[in-house]
Design a protein around this motif. Structure first.
Motif, short mmCIF file in Angstrom:
data_model
loop_
_atom_site.label_atom_id
_atom_site.label_comp_id
_atom_site.label_asym_id
_atom_site.label_seq_id
_atom_site.Cartn_x
_atom_site.Cartn_y
_atom_site.Cartn_z
N GLU A 236 0.86 -1.18 0.00
CA GLU A 236 0.00 0.00 0.00
C GLU A 236 0.89 1.22 0.00
O GLU A 236 2.07 1.16 0.33
N LEU A 237 0.29 2.36 -0.36
CA LEU A 237 1.02 3.62 -0.28
C LEU A 237 0.43 4.48 0.83
O LEU A 237 -0.80 4.53 1.00
N VAL A 238 1.31 5.14 1.58
CA VAL A 238 0.85 6.14 2.54
C VAL A 238 1.22 7.51 1.99
O VAL A 238 2.24 7.66 1.31
N VAL A 239 0.35 8.49 2.22
CA VAL A 239 0.55 9.83 1.66
C VAL A 239 0.30 10.87 2.74
O VAL A 239 -0.69 10.79 3.48
N VAL B 203 5.41 9.68 7.77
CA VAL B 203 5.58 8.37 7.14
C VAL B 203 6.15 7.38 8.16
O VAL B 203 5.71 6.23 8.24
N ALA B 204 7.14 7.85 8.96
CA ALA B 204 7.72 7.01 10.02
C ALA B 204 6.64 6.54 10.99
O ALA B 204 6.64 5.39 11.43
N ALA B 205 5.70 7.42 11.29
CA ALA B 205 4.66 7.12 12.27
C ALA B 205 3.67 6.06 11.78
O ALA B 205 2.89 5.53 12.57
N MET B 206 3.68 5.76 10.48
CA MET B 206 2.86 4.67 9.95
C MET B 206 3.66 3.36 9.92
O MET B 206 3.12 2.31 9.57
N ASP C 190 -1.73 9.95 10.66
CA ASP C 190 -0.53 10.66 10.21
C ASP C 190 -0.47 10.71 8.68
O ASP C 190 0.03 11.67 8.12
N CYS C 191 -0.95 9.66 8.04
CA CYS C 191 -0.98 9.59 6.58
C CYS C 191 -2.31 8.99 6.14
O CYS C 191 -2.97 8.31 6.92
#
Lengths: 315, 315
Positions: A41-44, A77-80, B30-31
């Protein structure tokens, strides 16, 4: 519009090329093209940095402003628990902006982006009739369904935080006061060059240690309240355990923000390491089924903790 | 910071929920999390809209500013032949901004995002010490390797453009002059409510009709030059064929920008339809192996076409 020097453009294009598989096309078309791998998946995330609100040209070097602009996105992003893939920059500049300022800004941003394998893959520029405006979008990848959300905390979980807290806020405070002692120079460094905890986030996800996670750039008290709200739980912090930075104070550590550390919860029997690559990981409290966030020194009655982030610039 | 009214927040959250598969998580962590399907790539674009440069509060309604902000990003996604998936908004507002203005802006943006199934999945807000700042990021999906790039044009290709050109630029011109005749009201409508050509872009990709594509929001002459540069080719435009909007002129059609139409090239034997859902598709010239962009009326010698976009706001 100032056009960045050709060596910077070359550096940006080289970054784009060096990535290999997931970034198919960077700067130069109507859109960039990303190809995540199967089962990814992608996080944005997007973060807006505005002159006078998030930085000041007479307080911060252009390199630090560029670094901090990207650090905000990388920290999300780190937090995900995700791995950075690419970033996008929209930069609005007053017509009078010097080319050397733009170069410094981009150097600060690119140094951090290279270190985290997060190439600048696109963006936009425009003339700002007023101050400098920098909006960063960061895209990361994570295996299907494995993102660490704010909503995963459960009563009985232990609460942990990475790093030490309060130094960056103390640094901003001394920038604002104009007094730069030897002690405050160290704080200002921490404020100017926050280090997003990308690898710790990935480790916590891969080892299935964390159940809920958030970055605490807005301040520990505010961001812990977000975890509690999204997870429908409460929390108690142990005042004695909060890792306050040398010569900073508890108030800055709780409410100062600017720390770009990770706050997470883990089951009480999880084997959470006490440090990862030199960054301490500290147990600071526990999650409760009763709502509300409290703080205690274990000797006296727990007090309600008001969620507040410092708002230096608005004072 | 003005907080949008709760019905708008509800609308944003509902948009996020209604999407189903590809948007796993919208506003609130967060994202955001996006899950493209197997064999799908993602396209990403960011567009920065700045008060005084891209819009003026005394010329444009908040609804139109919100609409145009998102239309810029959607038009870039259309130019790849991609399908919109989600958008992200970073909005910087002066402290004095009225709640009604913010509501109008979001209504304009959300109306367009709903129409194109492109939910607002995240973003950021901040206090701007000066003008309104709106940065939009749009993410779209396209099958692996099928994006329509600027670099695909080949000598002998026919050049096409969607819609009619020059009306939006004429509308901006009459806004700038302060003279709103009956005729100019129609132009101003075109300027205020550009319609990104999402479905045409998808059709052209699916039917394998186009080899190279770009959106011409910066102006036909500038954007055709981009195609030529990226494809290492040249082009000749037939002056007689340019679809100039009623009562606009050739100069506005060539250089005015603001049109949000698509320019594409196709093999000379491709069966390109003359219209799609009421939008005309017009053959306007051909690609040459010799570099440079020229314009001719077929009776006299072709003249070199200078690539220029109108820069109203800087005048």
């Amino acid at each position: 519009m100032p056009i960045p020097e050709s060596d910077l453009i070359r550096r940006i294009r080289n970054q784009t090329k060096s990535r290999g598989g997931r970034l198919r096309l960077g700067v130069g078309d109507d859109c960039a093209i990303l190809r995540p791998r199967a089962q990814e998946e992608l996080v944005v995330t997007t973060d807006l940095s505005l002159e006078g609100t998030h930085f000041r040209l007479n307080w911060h070097t252009p390199e630090s402003i560029g670094h901090r602009c990207l650090a905000r996105g990388l920290s999300d992003v780190a937090a995900m628990g995700a791995r950075p893939l690419a970033c996008f920059l929209s930069l609005g500049l007053p017509a009078k902006t010097k080319q050397s300022w733009v170069n410094g800004f981009l150097r600060g941003l690119l140094e951090l982006s290279e270190r985290h394998s997060c190439p600048l893959a696109g963006g936009d520029t425009g003339e700002s009739k007023s101050g400098v405006v920098a909006d960063i979008t960061v895209v990361g990848t994570v295996p299907h369904g494995k993102s660490l959300l704010r909503s995963g905390a459960k009563a009985g979980d232990t609460i942990y935080v990475t790093g030490v807290l309060g130094a960056a806020a103390a640094g901003l405070k001394s920038l604002a006061s104009g007094a730069a002692s030897r002690r405050s120079r160290n704080w200002i460094e921490r404020h100017n060059w926050p280090e997003p905890r990308i690898q710790i986030g990935i480790d916590l996800r891969e080892k299935r240690l964390a159940r809920a996670m958030i970055d605490i750039s807005d301040g520990l008290s505010v961001d812990l309240a977000h975890i509690c709200e999204e997870s429908s739980v409460g929390a108690v912090l142990n005042r004695e355990l909060i890792p306050v930075a040398q010569n900073a104070d508890l108030d800055l550590a709780l409410h100062g923000g600017e720390d770009y550390e990770l706050l997470f919860t883990a089951p009480s029997n999880a084997k959470v390491p006490v440090e990862v690559k030199g960054v301490p990981i500290t147990e600071i409290g526990w999650i409760t089924s009763q709502h509300g966030v409290y703080i205690t020194d274990l000797r006296s009655k727990a007090k309600r903790l008001t969620a507040k982030g410092w708002q230096y610039f608005s004072r």
